[in-house]
Design an enzyme around this catalytic site. Structure first.
Site, short mmCIF file in Angstrom:
data_model
loop_
_atom_site.label_atom_id
_atom_site.label_comp_id
_atom_site.label_asym_id
_atom_site.label_seq_id
_atom_site.Cartn_x
_atom_site.Cartn_y
_atom_site.Cartn_z
CB THR A 130 34.18 38.38 22.04
OG1 THR A 130 32.85 38.88 21.84
CG2 THR A 130 34.59 38.75 23.46
CD GLU A 132 28.82 41.13 24.45
OE1 GLU A 132 28.84 41.45 25.64
OE2 GLU A 132 27.94 41.48 23.67
CE1 TYR A 153 32.12 35.07 26.49
CE2 TYR A 153 31.51 37.17 25.51
CZ TYR A 153 32.06 35.91 25.39
OH TYR A 153 32.54 35.49 24.17
CE LYS A 157 35.59 34.78 25.36
NZ LYS A 157 36.38 33.72 24.72
P1 NAP Z 1 30.20 27.55 22.41
O1 NAP Z 1 29.40 26.87 21.35
O2 NAP Z 1 29.52 28.00 23.66
O3 NAP Z 1 31.39 26.53 22.81
C1 NAP Z 1 32.16 26.73 23.96
C2 NAP Z 1 33.09 25.55 24.14
O4 NAP Z 1 33.80 25.73 25.38
C3 NAP Z 1 32.36 24.19 24.26
O5 NAP Z 1 33.15 23.20 23.66
C4 NAP Z 1 32.32 23.99 25.77
O6 NAP Z 1 32.22 22.66 26.16
C5 NAP Z 1 33.70 24.53 26.14
N1 NAP Z 1 33.81 24.81 27.57
C6 NAP Z 1 33.00 25.58 28.33
N2 NAP Z 1 33.42 25.58 29.60
C7 NAP Z 1 34.52 24.79 29.65
C8 NAP Z 1 35.41 24.39 30.68
N3 NAP Z 1 35.23 24.77 31.95
N4 NAP Z 1 36.44 23.58 30.36
C9 NAP Z 1 36.62 23.15 29.09
N5 NAP Z 1 35.82 23.50 28.06
C10 NAP Z 1 34.78 24.30 28.35
O7 NAP Z 1 30.96 28.80 21.82
P2 NAP Z 1 31.26 29.20 20.29
O8 NAP Z 1 30.12 29.98 19.77
O9 NAP Z 1 31.74 28.01 19.55
O10 NAP Z 1 32.45 30.26 20.49
C11 NAP Z 1 33.80 29.81 20.60
C12 NAP Z 1 34.61 30.83 21.36
O11 NAP Z 1 34.57 32.07 20.68
C13 NAP Z 1 34.12 31.13 22.76
O12 NAP Z 1 35.26 31.40 23.56
C14 NAP Z 1 33.29 32.38 22.62
O13 NAP Z 1 33.27 33.11 23.83
C15 NAP Z 1 34.06 33.09 21.54
N6 NAP Z 1 33.28 33.96 20.65
C16 NAP Z 1 32.15 33.49 20.06
C17 NAP Z 1 31.46 34.30 19.16
C18 NAP Z 1 30.24 33.83 18.46
O14 NAP Z 1 29.51 34.68 17.94
N7 NAP Z 1 29.99 32.54 18.38
C19 NAP Z 1 31.95 35.60 18.89
C20 NAP Z 1 33.12 36.03 19.50
C21 NAP Z 1 33.78 35.19 20.36
P3 NAP Z 1 30.77 21.93 26.34
O15 NAP Z 1 30.35 21.56 24.94
O16 NAP Z 1 31.06 20.77 27.20
O17 NAP Z 1 29.84 22.94 26.96
N1 GDD Z 2 20.03 35.07 23.88
C1 GDD Z 2 18.99 35.92 23.71
N2 GDD Z 2 17.71 35.47 23.96
N3 GDD Z 2 19.22 37.17 23.28
C2 GDD Z 2 18.16 37.98 23.08
C3 GDD Z 2 16.84 37.58 23.32
C4 GDD Z 2 16.60 36.26 23.78
O1 GDD Z 2 15.48 35.83 24.01
N4 GDD Z 2 16.01 38.60 23.00
C5 GDD Z 2 16.79 39.62 22.59
N5 GDD Z 2 18.09 39.25 22.65
C6 GDD Z 2 19.24 40.11 22.31
C7 GDD Z 2 20.28 40.20 23.41
O2 GDD Z 2 19.85 41.13 24.43
C8 GDD Z 2 21.48 40.71 22.61
O3 GDD Z 2 21.42 42.11 22.47
C9 GDD Z 2 21.28 40.07 21.23
O4 GDD Z 2 19.94 39.56 21.22
C10 GDD Z 2 22.25 38.94 20.92
O5 GDD Z 2 22.23 38.04 22.00
P1 GDD Z 2 22.97 36.61 21.91
O6 GDD Z 2 22.57 35.88 20.68
O7 GDD Z 2 22.77 35.93 23.22
O8 GDD Z 2 24.50 37.00 21.66
P2 GDD Z 2 25.46 38.10 22.31
O9 GDD Z 2 25.66 39.17 21.26
O10 GDD Z 2 25.01 38.53 23.64
O11 GDD Z 2 26.82 37.28 22.50
C11 GDD Z 2 27.29 36.42 21.46
O12 GDD Z 2 28.16 37.14 20.60
C12 GDD Z 2 29.36 37.61 21.23
C13 GDD Z 2 30.16 38.38 20.15
O13 GDD Z 2 29.67 39.68 20.03
C14 GDD Z 2 27.99 35.24 22.13
O14 GDD Z 2 28.31 34.28 21.14
C15 GDD Z 2 29.29 35.65 22.80
O15 GDD Z 2 30.00 34.50 23.24
C16 GDD Z 2 30.14 36.41 21.76
O16 GDD Z 2 31.35 36.84 22.35
#
Ligand code: NAP
Ligand code: GDD
Length: 348
Positions: A130, A132, A153, A157
């Site tokens: 990520t 992050e 987190y 990672k």
């Molecule tokens: P998400 O919607 O939160 O999905 C996470 C998945 O992990 C869900 O299927 C969840 O199952 C499963 N999970 C959580 N805890 C578990 C456990 N203890 N055992 C087995 N499965 C478990 O995340 P996403 O947005 O699709 O992201 C996919 C991956 O990419 C994650 O690893 C995230 O950290 C990483 N990532 C995401 C982003 C982004 O912007 N979306 C960016 C960079 C990296 P449940 O449905 O049962 O909760």
């Molecule tokens: N969730 C949330 N809720 N975020 C807020 C809010 C709020 O009410 N108000 C402001 N924010 C700001 C957070 O402080 C952060 O700076 C930004 O919005 C994005 O927050 P999120 O959407 O929660 O995502 P993230 O950037 O912290 O993390 C996501 O992206 C990562 C990749 O850069 C997640 O998907 C992580 O799993 C992923 O790795």
């Protein structure tokens, strides 16, 4: 026919990846957690009764904290490819549950890597790393930027990132890190900022709510479209050599920019409906993520198409339609225009 195992198949990315791989003719296995309620809403449209002929989606119970179960699954499924997308993925929540996040998001990856190593299989492994990880490192960030994690987190990672490299460099596994910048969609979890905003816009427009309470609006993110990013994951595992890649749009906006675009798309004045609540601030913030995807563009021929502002409009449209369906969740059917690789994928 190839076999893939998706850990985290019920999440945003897991559901799009399952669609992509089924479209390419894969046999797809997914691990789901046992819960007292159904947690498969994002993949229900892909599910078929196992008694039917030629079913190619298979679901298994399992958990990232259970190493013996993961080993059993790897040995019995013998996958060609594993996509480890499972994680406690919410940054704010990781401050409340730091050790659980470390167990699932950090150690969980080590359990899978060790299972592949112990099995002796030639399985290719994708680790959901990520942006992050970059934390407070100055933008633009790419594969060479030093990591400066700012949350439990991100620290978890960081561990899984290095374990992936260790198994690649130490044991010769085809193991890669996809360092993905934020990517969103109508299937995004409801408490991440983009989806929180677009759901609120739809509910305010419908007269169900008056206000949405937000934290730091000045953070900047590089938001892309999730279906394009799962294509990038797949491309990383098809490459000749294992390597780590950043995926990003190369465009960064503030949370406020996204919020204004979403409210304006619905014809609403955001200043009348947005309030501040400090509970949404984090003990440490990541101020500015802005990705440089040049390596993935050059080596994988991967390109993002959907811009952050298009995403805002798309997600407002979806959440508005979802409400018209009496609030019931329904899975978006991604229009082909938004899924640039799909036709090509079916031709493979
Ligand atoms: P998400 O919607 O939160 O999905 C996470 C998945 O992990 C869900 O299927 C969840 O199952 C499963 N999970 C959580 N805890 C578990 C456990 N203890 N055992 C087995 N499965 C478990 O995340 P996403 O947005 O699709 O992201 C996919 C991956 O990419 C994650 O690893 C995230 O950290 C990483 N990532 C995401 C982003 C982004 O912007 N979306 C960016 C960079 C990296 P449940 O449905 O049962 O909760
Ligand atoms: N969730 C949330 N809720 N975020 C807020 C809010 C709020 O009410 N108000 C402001 N924010 C700001 C957070 O402080 C952060 O700076 C930004 O919005 C994005 O927050 P999120 O959407 O929660 O995502 P993230 O950037 O912290 O993390 C996501 O992206 C990562 C990749 O850069 C997640 O998907 C992580 O799993 C992923 O790795």
């Amino acid at each position: 026919m190839k076999t893939a195992l998706i850990l985290g198949i019920t999440g945003q990315d897991g559901s799009y990846l399952a669609e992509l791989l089924l479209g390419k003719g894969y046999d797809v296995h997914g691990v789901i957690r046992r819960a007292s309620t159904f947690n498969t809403v994002r993949i229900d449209h892909l599910y078929r009764d196992p008694h039917e002929q030629d079913v190619r989606l298979h679901l298994h119970y399992g958990d990232m904290t259970d190493g013996s179960r993961l080993l059993t699954l790897v040995e019995s499924i013998q996958p060609d490819e594993i996509y480890n997308l499972a994680a406690q993925s919410h940054v704010r929540v990781s401050f409340d549950e730091p050790t659980y996040t470390g167990d699932v998001t950090g150690l969980g990856a080590a359990r899978v890597l060790e299972a592949v190593h112990m099995s002796g299989l030639n399985t290719r492994y994708y680790q959901a790393s990520t942006s992050e990880l970059f934390g407070s490192a100055a933008p633009r960030q790419n594969e060479e930027t030093p990591f400066q994690p700012q949350s439990p987190y991100a620290a978890a990672k960081l561990y899984s990132y290095w374990m992936t490299r260790l198994y690649r460099e130490g044991y010769g596994l085809f193991a890669v890190n996809g360092i993905l910048f934020n990517h969103e969609s109508p299937r995004r979890g409801e408490t991440f900022v983009t989806r929180k905003i677009t759901r609120a816009v739809a509910r305010i427009k419908a007269g169900l709510e008056d206000y949405v309470y937000m934290g730091n609006l000045q953070a900047k993110r590089d938001w892309g479209y999730a279906p394009e990013y799962v294509e990038g994951m797949w491309r990383m595992l098809q490459a000749e050599e294992p390597a780590d890649y950043c995926l990003a749009t190369g465009q960064a906006y503030t949370v406020q920019d996204f919020l204004v675009a979403a409210f304006e798309h619905a014809g609403l004045d955001w200043e009348k409906h947005v309030r501040f609540d400090e509970r949404y601030l984090r003990p440490a913030e990541v101020d500015f993520l802005w990705g440089d995807p040049s390596k993935a563009e050059a080596k994988l021929n991967w390109h993002s198409e959907v811009t952050p502002m298009q995403l805002a409009a798309m997600m407002v449209e979806y959440d508005t339609k979802a409400l018209e369906h009496h609030g019931a969740h329904y899975v978006d059917q991604v229009p082909l225009a938004w899924w640039p690789y799909r036709v090509e994928a079916n031709d493979d």
